[in-house]
Scaffold this motif. Structure first.
Motif, PDB file in Angstrom:
ATOM      1  N   ASP A   1      -2.444 -10.438  -2.452  1.00 43.97           N
ATOM      2  CA  ASP A   1      -3.094 -10.044  -1.372  1.00 43.97           C
ATOM      3  C   ASP A   1      -4.662 -10.118  -1.424  1.00 43.97           C
ATOM      4  O   ASP A   1      -4.990  -9.466  -2.541  1.00 43.97           O
TER       5      ASP A   1
ATOM      6  N   GLY B   1      -0.114  -9.375   3.640  1.00 39.61           N
ATOM      7  CA  GLY B   1      -1.012  -9.191   4.726  1.00 39.61           C
ATOM      8  C   GLY B   1      -1.374 -10.536   5.017  1.00 39.61           C
ATOM      9  O   GLY B   1      -0.696 -11.676   4.791  1.00 39.61           O
TER      10      GLY B   1
ATOM     11  N   TYR C   1     -11.558  -2.294   1.228  1.00 41.05           N
ATOM     12  CA  TYR C   1     -10.404  -1.418   1.180  1.00 41.05           C
ATOM     13  C   TYR C   1      -9.304  -1.890   0.116  1.00 41.05           C
ATOM     14  O   TYR C   1      -9.104  -2.675  -0.042  1.00 41.05           O
TER      15      TYR C   1
ATOM     16  N   HIS D   1       0.770  -1.223   0.042  1.00 42.88           N
ATOM     17  CA  HIS D   1       0.116   0.239  -0.025  1.00 42.88           C
ATOM     18  C   HIS D   1       0.795   1.284   0.057  1.00 42.88           C
ATOM     19  O   HIS D   1       0.448   2.276   0.022  1.00 42.88           O
TER      20      HIS D   1
HETATM   21  C1  OKP Z   1      -3.014  -4.257   4.661  1.00 43.23           C
HETATM   22  B1  OKP Z   1      -2.580  -5.347   3.718  1.00 43.23           B
HETATM   23  C2  OKP Z   1     -10.877  -3.378   7.531  1.00 43.23           C
HETATM   24  C3  OKP Z   1     -10.092  -2.412   8.155  1.00 43.23           C
HETATM   25  C4  OKP Z   1      -9.176  -2.025   7.034  1.00 43.23           C
HETATM   26  C5  OKP Z   1      -6.807  -1.394   6.466  1.00 43.23           C
HETATM   27  C6  OKP Z   1      -6.295  -2.839   6.037  1.00 43.23           C
HETATM   28  C7  OKP Z   1      -4.997  -2.817   5.438  1.00 43.23           C
HETATM   29  C8  OKP Z   1      -4.511  -4.294   4.726  1.00 43.23           C
HETATM   30  N1  OKP Z   1     -11.947  -3.532   8.654  1.00 43.23           N
HETATM   31  N2  OKP Z   1      -7.763  -1.582   7.415  1.00 43.23           N
HETATM   32  O1  OKP Z   1      -3.169  -5.171   2.438  1.00 43.23           O
HETATM   33  O2  OKP Z   1      -3.083  -6.790   4.181  1.00 43.23           O
END
Ligand code: OKP
Ligand code: ZN
Length: 352
Positions: free
Chosen positions: A205, A331, A235, A169
């Motif tokens: 991911d 993740g 997200y 990200h």
């Molecule tokens: C990072 B990676 C959802 C909250 C989301 C951010 C997620 C970041 C993921 N309830 N918060 O891509 O695994």
């Protein structure tokens, strides 16, 4: 397969992230990497190595994908946070105000004299706490990524940067989604600089790799492909749609394959096959796979339903491309299963 693991990862350990109006315990915890390392050792897969390298080379590799102002911001962020108020030393830094790119008059170019402004200028969410050890852990993670790329440049079939915080990200000048430096992008650029004319990045991911897409969006020499939860509901929401295909010289060199929340492996697998065909058609000489295990059925923050054995199948399918490959750990928040699932993927790929 060489596994280059970050010995400093636990220096980055967030307390809480903002979620639906309250602070909740961080999902991105040190145990994630520890479980992968333990599973590798238990199953005897991979050749484990600590990273090495001259600081100066690593800084040059980071500067190939991140802006200088952003790098300087990150390196000094903790000290600046504590300088705002000595009591800040007891809390993680989190942004709370952001410039909107589309609003006339919102300035991000001048000297942002208050650290709160700089924290917002260089981030896109309030879910990514920054603390005293963040820079050391993150910088060592980039070192792992560069080491993994160099291992592949030296002739390894595959290498894995086993590190956290994750990276996909993080963009040229922003952090968010638990990510600060984009390990996959740093590895891809290191492969380019090491002589691979065309490199593909295949992000598997659950969440769209918005940082990686942004870094390479106007370039034809790195083909970015991402399979992820549809940003219409998932997200990071503001990027990752199917109609984002690249810009300028990079037109046609970004492929997003969004899938609805609830997608099961048979459907996910069809999208993977589509991604693999597109990569074969692009004909790169090296591959980077930012891999998350948050596509797993029990992941607490995601919505696909993959099972542990599916990761073995994915690893086998990736190996079928026949490309020198760098993996970067992203993740996966069902912490205990992350170890098994990550090793299933890497072992499925093979390349002992
Ligand atoms: C990072 B990676 C959802 C909250 C989301 C951010 C997620 C970041 C993921 N309830 N918060 O891509 O695994
Ligand atoms: Zn994710």
């Amino acid at each position: 397969m060489k596994i280059i693991h970050n010995p400093l990862h636990a220096l980055h350990q967030g307390r809480e992230e903002m979620f639906r109006g309250r602070m909740v315990a961080c999902h991105e915890v040190p145990a994630r990497q520890d479980f992968v390392l333990a599973a590798l050792q238990q199953r005897g897969f991979g050749r484990l190595e600590a990273p090495h390298g001259q600081e100066i080379d690593i800084d040059a590799a980071i500067a190939r994908v991140h802006d200088q102002g952003y790098i300087q911001f990150l390196a000094k962020a903790w000290d600046d946070w504590v300088a705002m108020d000595p009591a800040n030393a007891q809390r993680d830094a989190l942004p709370s105000v952001w410039p909107l790119p589309s609003r006339h008059g919102f300035r991000t170019d001048g000297a942002l004299l208050n650290f709160a402004a700089r924290l917002g200028r260089y981030s896109f969410d309030a879910g990514s706490p920054l603390m005293q050890g963040t820079w050391a852990a993150t910088h060592m993670g980039a070192t792992c990524a560069v080491n993994a790329a160099r291992a592949v440049l030296a002739g390894e079939r595959a290498a894995c940067a086993l590190t956290r915080p994750p990276g996909h990200h993080a963009g040229p000048d922003f952090f968010g989604g638990y990510c600060f430096l984009n390990n996959g992008a740093i590895a891809a650029q290191a492969l380019r600089d090491g002589g691979h004319a065309k490199v593909a990045v295949l992000d598997i991911d659950y969440h769209h790799g918005n940082g990686t897409q942004t870094i390479f969006y106007d370039r034809p020499d790195v083909f970015t492909v991402s399979l992820h939860g549809d940003p219409a509901t998932e997200y990071p929401f503001f990027l990752g749609h199917a109609d984002e295909t690249g810009t300028g010289l990079g037109q046609g060199y970004n492929l997003n394959l969004p899938l609805p929340r609830g997608t099961a492996f048979n459907t996910w697998r069809l999208a993977l096959d589509q991604a693999l065909s597109a990569i074969t058609h692009y004909a790169p000489t090296a591959l980077v796979v930012p891999f998350g295990l948050d596509t797993f059925k029990d992941d607490p923050i995601s919505g696909f339903t993959l099972d542990s054995e599916d990761y073995t199948t994915i690893g086998q399918a990736l190996a079928g491309l026949g490309l020198p490959t760098v993996f970067t750990f992203e993740g996966g928040y069902a912490v205990e299963a992350v170890g098994t699932n990550a090793v299933n993927l890497l072992e499925g790929f093979g390349a002992h």
